[in-house]
Motif scaffolding. Sequence first.
Motif, PDB file in Angstrom:
ATOM      1  N   ARG A  15      84.616  13.224   7.613  1.00  0.00           N
ATOM      2  CA  ARG A  15      84.876  11.809   7.351  1.00  0.00           C
ATOM      3  C   ARG A  15      86.287  11.430   7.804  1.00  0.00           C
ATOM      4  O   ARG A  15      86.493  10.368   8.403  1.00  0.00           O
ATOM      5  N   ARG A  16      87.250  12.303   7.541  1.00  0.00           N
ATOM      6  CA  ARG A  16      88.632  12.028   7.964  1.00  0.00           C
ATOM      7  C   ARG A  16      88.739  11.997   9.492  1.00  0.00           C
ATOM      8  O   ARG A  16      89.433  11.154  10.057  1.00  0.00           O
ATOM      9  N   ILE A  18      86.388  11.251  11.712  1.00  0.00           N
ATOM     10  CA  ILE A  18      85.759  10.049  12.248  1.00  0.00           C
ATOM     11  C   ILE A  18      86.623   8.822  11.970  1.00  0.00           C
ATOM     12  O   ILE A  18      86.785   7.945  12.833  1.00  0.00           O
ATOM     13  N   ALA A  19      87.217   8.742  10.778  1.00  0.00           N
ATOM     14  CA  ALA A  19      88.093   7.612  10.453  1.00  0.00           C
ATOM     15  C   ALA A  19      89.324   7.604  11.363  1.00  0.00           C
ATOM     16  O   ALA A  19      89.753   6.546  11.835  1.00  0.00           O
ATOM     17  N   PHE A  20      89.880   8.784  11.631  1.00  0.00           N
ATOM     18  CA  PHE A  20      91.036   8.888  12.531  1.00  0.00           C
ATOM     19  C   PHE A  20      90.662   8.425  13.941  1.00  0.00           C
ATOM     20  O   PHE A  20      91.405   7.668  14.582  1.00  0.00           O
ATOM     21  N   THR A  21      89.496   8.867  14.416  1.00  0.00           N
ATOM     22  CA  THR A  21      89.030   8.473  15.753  1.00  0.00           C
ATOM     23  C   THR A  21      88.844   6.973  15.851  1.00  0.00           C
ATOM     24  O   THR A  21      89.277   6.341  16.825  1.00  0.00           O
ATOM     25  N   LEU A  22      88.215   6.370  14.842  1.00  0.00           N
ATOM     26  CA  LEU A  22      87.996   4.923  14.847  1.00  0.00           C
ATOM     27  C   LEU A  22      89.316   4.153  14.788  1.00  0.00           C
ATOM     28  O   LEU A  22      89.463   3.094  15.398  1.00  0.00           O
ATOM     29  N   GLY A  23      90.306   4.705  14.046  1.00  0.00           N
ATOM     30  CA  GLY A  23      91.620   4.060  13.973  1.00  0.00           C
ATOM     31  C   GLY A  23      92.319   4.047  15.330  1.00  0.00           C
ATOM     32  O   GLY A  23      92.888   3.021  15.731  1.00  0.00           O
ATOM     33  N   ILE A  24      92.277   5.165  16.052  1.00  0.00           N
ATOM     34  CA  ILE A  24      92.896   5.230  17.383  1.00  0.00           C
ATOM     35  C   ILE A  24      92.197   4.269  18.341  1.00  0.00           C
ATOM     36  O   ILE A  24      92.830   3.575  19.147  1.00  0.00           O
ATOM     37  N   LEU A 184      95.252  13.001  21.102  1.00  0.00           N
ATOM     38  CA  LEU A 184      95.213  13.022  19.635  1.00  0.00           C
ATOM     39  C   LEU A 184      93.765  13.048  19.124  1.00  0.00           C
ATOM     40  O   LEU A 184      93.446  13.781  18.184  1.00  0.00           O
ATOM     41  N   ILE A 185      92.890  12.251  19.758  1.00  0.00           N
ATOM     42  CA  ILE A 185      91.482  12.246  19.339  1.00  0.00           C
ATOM     43  C   ILE A 185      90.857  13.612  19.572  1.00  0.00           C
ATOM     44  O   ILE A 185      90.132  14.136  18.718  1.00  0.00           O
ATOM     45  N   THR A 186      91.144  14.210  20.726  1.00  0.00           N
ATOM     46  CA  THR A 186      90.585  15.537  21.023  1.00  0.00           C
ATOM     47  C   THR A 186      91.054  16.569  20.017  1.00  0.00           C
ATOM     48  O   THR A 186      90.283  17.440  19.584  1.00  0.00           O
ATOM     49  N   GLU A 187      92.329  16.466  19.610  1.00  0.00           N
ATOM     50  CA  GLU A 187      92.919  17.475  18.721  1.00  0.00           C
ATOM     51  C   GLU A 187      92.554  17.258  17.254  1.00  0.00           C
ATOM     52  O   GLU A 187      92.218  18.203  16.541  1.00  0.00           O
ATOM     53  N   ARG A 188      92.572  16.005  16.808  1.00  0.00           N
ATOM     54  CA  ARG A 188      92.417  15.737  15.373  1.00  0.00           C
ATOM     55  C   ARG A 188      91.195  14.903  15.024  1.00  0.00           C
ATOM     56  O   ARG A 188      90.923  14.682  13.844  1.00  0.00           O
ATOM     57  N   GLY A 189      90.478  14.411  16.034  1.00  0.00           N
ATOM     58  CA  GLY A 189      89.313  13.574  15.783  1.00  0.00           C
ATOM     59  C   GLY A 189      88.015  14.261  16.161  1.00  0.00           C
ATOM     60  O   GLY A 189      87.889  15.479  16.052  1.00  0.00           O
ATOM     61  N   VAL A 190      87.057  13.464  16.601  1.00  0.00           N
ATOM     62  CA  VAL A 190      85.736  13.965  16.987  1.00  0.00           C
ATOM     63  C   VAL A 190      85.482  13.608  18.442  1.00  0.00           C
ATOM     64  O   VAL A 190      85.668  12.459  18.835  1.00  0.00           O
TER      65      VAL A 190
END
Length: 442
Positions: A15-16, A18-24, A184-190
């Motif tokens: 969940r975190r 996906i939320a991070f990815t959507l925020g970026i 950042l998305i690759t490293e911390r997102g989905v």
Amino acid sequence: MFSAVARIFRTPDLRRKIAFTLGIIALFRLGSFVPAPFVDFGNVQLCLAGNAGASGLYDLVNLFSGGALLQLSIFALGIMPYITASIIVQLLRVVIPHFDTLYKEGQAGQAKLTQYTRYLTIALGVLQSTTLITVARSGALFGDTGTAECSQLIVAGGDTWYGILLMVITMTAGTGVIMWMGELITERGVGNGMSLLIFTSIVAAFPGSLGSIAAQHNIETLLLVIAIGILIMVAVIFVEQSQRRIPVQYAKRMVGRRTYGGNNTYIPIKVNMAGVVPVIFASSLLYLPALIAQFNQPGQGEEAQPWVEWISTYLTRGDHPLYMLLYFLLIVGFTYFYVAITFNPDEVADNMKKYGGFIPGIRAGRPTAEYLDYVLTRVTLPGSLYLGIVALVPLIALVLVGANQNFPFGGTSLLIMVGVGLETVKQIDSQLQQRHYEGLLR
């Protein structure tokens, strides 16, 4: 399916991510509407409203920037400099032995190649931003519209050296920020960050394109376009998932008291191994003559040179038969070229021989490389024809309904959307299976 989606939001870690990815992604879209310094935002909007679907030379770059290019925003260049830099670095592996050595070194070598890609991205950002600002200052960004606003996109102060320098630095920095967001998305997102940003840019144009079709035609035409798009999307998914599996067996070997090998596997050769790269190559190559002709337009009262007239007649209109033929042939040629540099049969055959693998009925070594090359050549043929046909869809099939300029299911956009969508769903599915042993796909 709905229970699997509910499990995504019940899993804190996923969940975190996906939320991070959507925020970026939200920040990326916000930056696409922030104008660069010295840009007259009002005039830009008037020109966009009066030239919907007629951006001419800059269709491809505008597609990958989510419309930010023609907005002259801080993210005007989008992800295109990074895509170009990545392709150039891949091609240089064939020309420069040092690059190929770094690629084979593993993670450390590939980290250096990634760094080279970043440096080249910034250099291309400087070059492309300078070109874009020059075209905007000349009033040719939207073509020969005859509208006064389209020749006054830059306000007072933008013609000075410090104004131009500030605009170049801002747009280049925007490219660097987009590259950082993708990593950042690759490293911390989905999912793959760069691919998701391209996906977002393309999807962002869908509502406007569908709305333009509904406004210019009628609801029946809109429904027909959506039906054609869904059919094409199903066909693209089918071909993208298609592959030729070459069986491989590994001989048993004893190391001490342990037995290694003896298992069976396969080499998957996809029908479309080149992805969307040949379409980008062909589009870019066909844009070059038109771009050169754009800077050699005659002044008032002057006659155009014959070669400029020929290019303007045959190589700038997407619905011209000669343009379509050249586009199709370039895509087929670039498909074979790109597959040849990304899949090396000799290297695969050597690795199989090193680890005791062989294809049943084929001798190890040179015969295996020849067999792989034979299969690859024949599988690539339908893949290249498929790419050419999909790329021509908005140029041919939709001329019948008169919606080719606003059609959102174009070849390049469809290939990217389907590829990125499938890959992202697979990544989410694998993470769900790690935690719940049950994923999105069944």
